[in-house]
Design an enzyme around this catalytic site. Structure first.
Site, PDB file in Angstrom:
ATOM      1  N   ASP A   1      -5.007   2.960   3.994  1.00 48.09           N
ATOM      2  CA  ASP A   1      -5.649   1.655   3.795  1.00 48.09           C
ATOM      3  C   ASP A   1      -6.299   1.623   2.416  1.00 48.09           C
ATOM      4  OD1 ASP A   1      -5.019   0.559   6.273  1.00 48.09           O
ATOM      5  OD2 ASP A   1      -6.802   1.358   7.246  1.00 48.09           O
TER       6      ASP A   1
ATOM      7  N   THR B   1       3.620   4.488   0.072  1.00 46.22           N
ATOM      8  CA  THR B   1       3.081   5.084  -1.150  1.00 46.22           C
ATOM      9  C   THR B   1       3.514   6.536  -1.273  1.00 46.22           C
ATOM     10  OG1 THR B   1       1.108   3.705  -1.054  1.00 46.22           O
ATOM     11  CG2 THR B   1       0.970   5.709  -2.394  1.00 46.22           C
TER      12      THR B   1
ATOM     13  N   ARG C   1      -3.749  -8.825  -5.417  1.00 46.47           N
ATOM     14  CA  ARG C   1      -4.423  -7.653  -4.856  1.00 46.47           C
ATOM     15  C   ARG C   1      -3.810  -6.349  -5.407  1.00 46.47           C
ATOM     16  NH1 ARG C   1      -2.764  -2.975  -1.627  1.00 46.47           N
ATOM     17  NH2 ARG C   1      -4.472  -2.469  -0.218  1.00 46.47           N
TER      18      ARG C   1
END
Lengths: 225, 135
Positions: B54, B1, B29
Site C-alpha cells: 500500500d 511493483t 497520484r
C-alpha cells in the site's frame, strides 16, 4: 547442523512474534556474491535472473546499478504481473503512468521519475536522472520531456487493450472501488465522477456523502503498488 | 511493483524500483516506488531494502530507510524487516506491506502484513532464482 538449529530456533521465535504482531517474515543465511534479490516471485524471477547474469557473466564491465536497471527493465518489458510497466494499473482516466527509482549504494545518489507519461522504460529514465542531473526526482509530463529531449526516448501509448478493458469494466461498475474519501459530491461510494468537495450550500437531496475509502471497505478488491 | 537490490562481487550495491502504481488511482497520484527510502534504499556499507504494498501508507514510514538504519544500529536483516513492518501496522493494522532486506554480506530476510508476500533471490553459483514465501 548447529547452524540449522539456529535457523530453526530463530524462525520459531519469529513465528511467535508474527502471531503477536501480525508481521510475517522469512529469513535466509548468508550468500556468496554476486547477489540479486527482489520483491515477488513467479514472473518476477525473470528479472532476478537477468540482473544476476549481468553481474555474474560480465562482472568487470557492469555495475550493481547496471544490474538493477536491467532487472527492472526486464520486468517492465514483460509487464510481470501487471503491476510493472505499460498496460497495467490504469488510473481513473484509464491512463497508465509509471514510477521508478534507482539508487547507488556507494554514493547514495539516486534518480527517479514519478507519474511518467507515455514512456515505457521508466527505470531507464530514472537512470538518466541519476547519471546526468543533480536532482533526485522528475515528475509527470516534464519528466517525459526530459526523457524524449535528453534521452531520445520514444513517446508511446502506455495503454493496452487489456488495461482499457479493465478500466471500462470499472467504470461500468460505477467506478467501484475507488480512492476518493471525505465529503464528496456525488457519492463516490456509489457513483462515478466528476467529483467535487461537498459544501454546506449543496443540496442533500441529490448528493450523498462519501466519508470512507471504498478500497478500505472492500479489502478483497484492494489495489497496491 | 518490482523492487530490487543487487550486490556486485566487489561488494558495491545498488537498489531500484519500478511500478505502475495502484489501479484506479486518482490521476496524478504517485506511489511509494520513486520515493527514496520507501520504494527502496541502499547503502553499500550496510545493506539494502526493497518494498511493495500500500504505497500511500508505506511512503509515510520510509520502511526501507528504516530497515537499513535498523541494520546500521546492529539489528539482523530479519529484525530490521520486522521492525520496519511493525511500525506501519501499528498505525495501519490492515495495511498490505512487503519488504525484502539484505545486508552487504548477502544475508537476507523478508517481512510483510496483510497478504502472503514472496521474494526471489539468486547468488553465487545458483543456476536460477529461488523463491521465498513470507507466510
Amino acid at each position: 547442523m548447529a547452524r540449522n538449529n539456529q535457523v530453526v530456533q530463530r524462525l520459531t521465535v519469529l513465528s511467535m512474534l508474527c502471531i503477536a504482531s501480525r508481521v510475517t517474515a522469512a529469513a535466509e543465511g548468508s550468500m556468496n556474491l554476486p547477489m540479486v534479490i527482489n520483491t515477488w516471485a513467479g514472473p518476477f524471477t525473470a528479472a532476478t535472473d537477468a540482473a544476476f547474469e549481468v553481474l555474474s557473466l560480465t562482472p568487470h564491465n557492469t555495475t550493481a546499478l547496471d544490474a538493477v536497471q536491467i532487472g527492472c527493465a526486464t520486468c517492465e518489458r514483460n509487464q510481470c504481473d501487471g503491476t510493472v510497466g505499460f498496460g497495467g494499473s490504469p488510473d481513473e482516466n484509464c491512463e497508465t503512468t509509471l514510477d521508478a527509482l534507482i539508487m547507488d549504494g556507494q554514493t547514495l545518489r539516486s534518480g527517479a521519475v514519478a507519474g511518467l507519461r507515455r514512456v515505457r522504460d521508466a527505470i531507464g529514465v530514472a537512470r538518466l536522472v541519476h547519471d546526468y542531473t543533480e536532482h533526485s526526482l522528475l515528475a509527470g509530463d516534464l519528466a517525459t520531456r526530459f526523457a524524449v529531449d535528453f534521452g531520445g526516448f520514444v513517446e508511446e501509448n502506455l495503454a493496452t487493450t487489456e488495461s482499457l478493458a479493465q478500466c471500462e469494466a470499472w467504470r461500468a461498475a460505477d467506478c467501484q472501488p475507488n480512492y476518493r474519501a471525505g465529503h464528496i459530491v456525488p457519492d463516490a461510494g456509489a457513483q462515478c465522477g466528476p467529483y467535487a468537495p461537498w459544501k454546506a450550500s449543496d443540496s442533500l437531496d441529490n448528493a450523498e456523502l462519501h466519508e470512507g475509502n471504498s478500497f478500505e471497505s472492500s479489502s478483497s478488491k484492494r489495489s497496491h503498488d | 511493483t518490482i523492487s530490487m537490490v543487487a550486490i556486485h562481487s566487489d561488494g558495491t550495491m545498488a537498489a531500484g524500483t519500478s511500478s505502475n502504481g495502484a489501479t484506479h488511482k486518482v490521476p496524478g497520484r504517485v506511489g511509494d516506488g520513486p520515493i527514496v527510502g520507501s520504494g527502496s534504499y541502499v547503502d553499500s556499507d550496510i545493506g539494502g531494502c526493497g518494498a511493495t504494498g500500500d504505497g500511500d501508507i508505506m511512503m509515510r514510514f520510509l520502511p526501507c530507510y528504516q530497515a537499513v538504519e535498523n541494520m546500521r544500529r546492529g539489528l539482523s536483516p530479519q529484525e530490521a524487516a520486522d521492525d520496519a513492518v511493525s511500525r506501519m501496522i501499528k498505525r495501519y493494522p490492515m495495511a498490505m506491506t512487503g519488504i525484502v532486506v539484505v545486508d552487504n554480506k548477502g544475508q537476507h530476510a523478508g517481512a510483510g502484513s496483510g497478504w502472503t508476500f514472496t521474494y526471489a533471490f539468486r547468488s553465487g553459483d545458483m543456476k536460477e532464482a529461488v523463491t521465498v514465501t513470507v507466510p
